[in-house]
Design a protein around this motif. Structure first.
Motif, PDB file in Angstrom:
ATOM      1  N   LYS A 176       0.822  -1.201   0.000  1.00 23.57           N
ATOM      2  CA  LYS A 176       0.000   0.000   0.000  1.00 23.57           C
ATOM      3  C   LYS A 176       0.859   1.255   0.000  1.00 23.57           C
ATOM      4  N   ASP A 177       1.910   1.196   0.852  1.00 18.44           N
ATOM      5  CA  ASP A 177       2.803   2.362   0.912  1.00 18.44           C
ATOM      6  C   ASP A 177       3.477   2.600  -0.429  1.00 18.44           C
ATOM      7  N   SER A 178       3.857   1.497  -1.049  1.00 26.32           N
ATOM      8  CA  SER A 178       4.519   1.629  -2.364  1.00 26.32           C
ATOM      9  C   SER A 178       3.559   2.212  -3.391  1.00 26.32           C
ATOM     10  N   ILE A 179       2.327   1.730  -3.381  1.00 25.73           N
ATOM     11  CA  ILE A 179       1.319   2.240  -4.312  1.00 25.73           C
ATOM     12  C   ILE A 179       1.060   3.723  -4.074  1.00 25.73           C
ATOM     13  N   LYS A 180       0.952   4.113  -2.797  1.00 24.77           N
ATOM     14  CA  LYS A 180       0.668   5.507  -2.451  1.00 24.77           C
ATOM     15  C   LYS A 180       1.819   6.407  -2.875  1.00 24.77           C
ATOM     16  N   ALA A 181       3.050   5.934  -2.542  1.00 23.99           N
ATOM     17  CA  ALA A 181       4.225   6.738  -2.899  1.00 23.99           C
ATOM     18  C   ALA A 181       4.346   6.889  -4.399  1.00 23.99           C
ATOM     19  N   PHE A 182       4.076   5.776  -5.102  1.00 23.15           N
ATOM     20  CA  PHE A 182       4.145   5.838  -6.563  1.00 23.15           C
ATOM     21  C   PHE A 182       3.094   6.783  -7.128  1.00 23.15           C
ATOM     22  N   ALA A 183       1.885   6.728  -6.572  1.00 26.69           N
ATOM     23  CA  ALA A 183       0.807   7.599  -7.054  1.00 26.69           C
ATOM     24  C   ALA A 183       1.151   9.060  -6.830  1.00 26.69           C
ATOM     25  N   GLU A 184       1.762   9.343  -5.641  1.00 28.65           N
ATOM     26  CA  GLU A 184       2.136  10.717  -5.352  1.00 28.65           C
ATOM     27  C   GLU A 184       3.225  11.206  -6.312  1.00 28.65           C
ATOM     28  N   LYS A 185       4.252  10.327  -6.515  1.00 29.49           N
ATOM     29  CA  LYS A 185       5.328  10.701  -7.439  1.00 29.49           C
ATOM     30  C   LYS A 185       4.794  10.885  -8.858  1.00 29.49           C
ATOM     31  N   LEU A 186       3.886   9.956  -9.247  1.00 24.50           N
ATOM     32  CA  LEU A 186       3.322  10.048 -10.589  1.00 24.50           C
ATOM     33  C   LEU A 186       2.510  11.328 -10.768  1.00 24.50           C
ATOM     34  N   SER A 187       1.742  11.705  -9.717  1.00 27.60           N
ATOM     35  CA  SER A 187       0.948  12.933  -9.779  1.00 27.60           C
ATOM     36  C   SER A 187       1.852  14.154  -9.907  1.00 27.60           C
ATOM     37  N   VAL A 188       2.967  14.146  -9.106  1.00 28.52           N
ATOM     38  CA  VAL A 188       3.919  15.259  -9.185  1.00 28.52           C
ATOM     39  C   VAL A 188       4.541  15.339 -10.581  1.00 28.52           C
ATOM     40  N   LYS A 189       4.919  14.172 -11.096  1.00 32.67           N
ATOM     41  CA  LYS A 189       5.543  14.143 -12.417  1.00 32.67           C
ATOM     42  C   LYS A 189       4.575  14.629 -13.492  1.00 32.67           C
ATOM     43  N   LEU A 190       3.319  14.214 -13.386  1.00 32.78           N
ATOM     44  CA  LEU A 190       2.331  14.637 -14.378  1.00 32.78           C
ATOM     45  C   LEU A 190       2.111  16.143 -14.328  1.00 32.78           C
ATOM     46  N   LYS A 191       2.066  16.676 -13.069  1.00 31.05           N
ATOM     47  CA  LYS A 191       1.903  18.128 -12.945  1.00 31.05           C
ATOM     48  C   LYS A 191       3.108  18.866 -13.547  1.00 31.05           C
TER      49      LYS A 191
END
Length: 224
Positions: A37-52
């Protein structure tokens, strides 16, 4: 950059799956689930930052393109204005050249007319000089007096024509017209043949003969 994150995420999933397959206890499964879960959350956050970040870069790129387009448009307008100004300057230069040529033509024409007038004035002065010389001679021999009157005219006054009244004046006026020809007028008494005398002196330029004929005509009026 997004592809790298996806590759890292895929690696983490594989590691998690390998650990999951080698795990038997429920405690370890719970830990792995939390880790997942932590990995998924961290990845989602990084992906959101990268997309922005990618969106901002796209926006910056589009804004940069718009600035370039506005700059190109402004440069083209300045170029068009410069070409128009150059054309106007060339037109003014041509007008100035034409005006200068016209002024030069007028100067040359004025110089020619001035020379013509000067030549005519000299010729006129010479004629008047000859007339005055003749006047002195005729005054002594023919009782003729010449006076300069209004309008650049000369008045010729004969005396010693009427034996009964030697001082009685017989006169006419003469001037040079625009064609520089002799023009006779204002005879007193009136002479019928004055126009004929005028035509003869214009043709022959024999002024002495003209005066002699006029005197004879005046004398004839006395005896007639």
């Amino acid at each position: 950059m997004v592809e790298d994150e996806l590759a890292l995420f895929d690696k983490n999933i594989n590691e998690f799956w390998n650990k999951f397959k080698s795990t038997d206890t429920s405690c370890q499964m719970a830990g792995l689930r939390d880790t997942y879960k932590d990995s998924i959350k961290a990845f989602a956050e990084k992906l959101s930052v990268k997309l922005k970040e990618e969106e901002r870069m796209v926006e910056m790129f589009l804004e940069y393109q718009n600035q370039i387009s506005r700059q190109n448009k402004l440069i083209q307008e300045k170029k068009d204005n410069l070409l128009k100004l150059i054309a106007e300057v060339k037109g003014k230069k041509q007008e100035l050249e034409v005006l200068t040529a016209n002024i030069q033509d007028l100067k040359e024409e004025y110089s020619r007319k001035k020379e013509t007038i000067s030549t005519a004035n000299k010729a006129n002065a010479e004629r008047l000089k000859r007339l005055q010389k003749s006047a002195d001679l005729y005054k002594d021999r023919l009782g003729l007096e010449i006076r300069k009157i209004y309008g650049e005219k000369l008045q010729f006054i004969f005396t010693n024509i009427d034996p009964k009244n030697p001082e009685s004046p017989f006169m006419f006026s003469l001037h040079l017209n625009e064609a520089r020809d002799y023009e006779v007028s204002d005879s007193a008494p009136h002479l019928e043949g004055l126009a004929e005398f005028q035509e003869n002196v214009r043709k022959t330029n024999n002024f002495s003969a003209f005066l002699a004929n006029v005197r004879k005509a005046f004398t004839a009026t006395v005896y007639n």
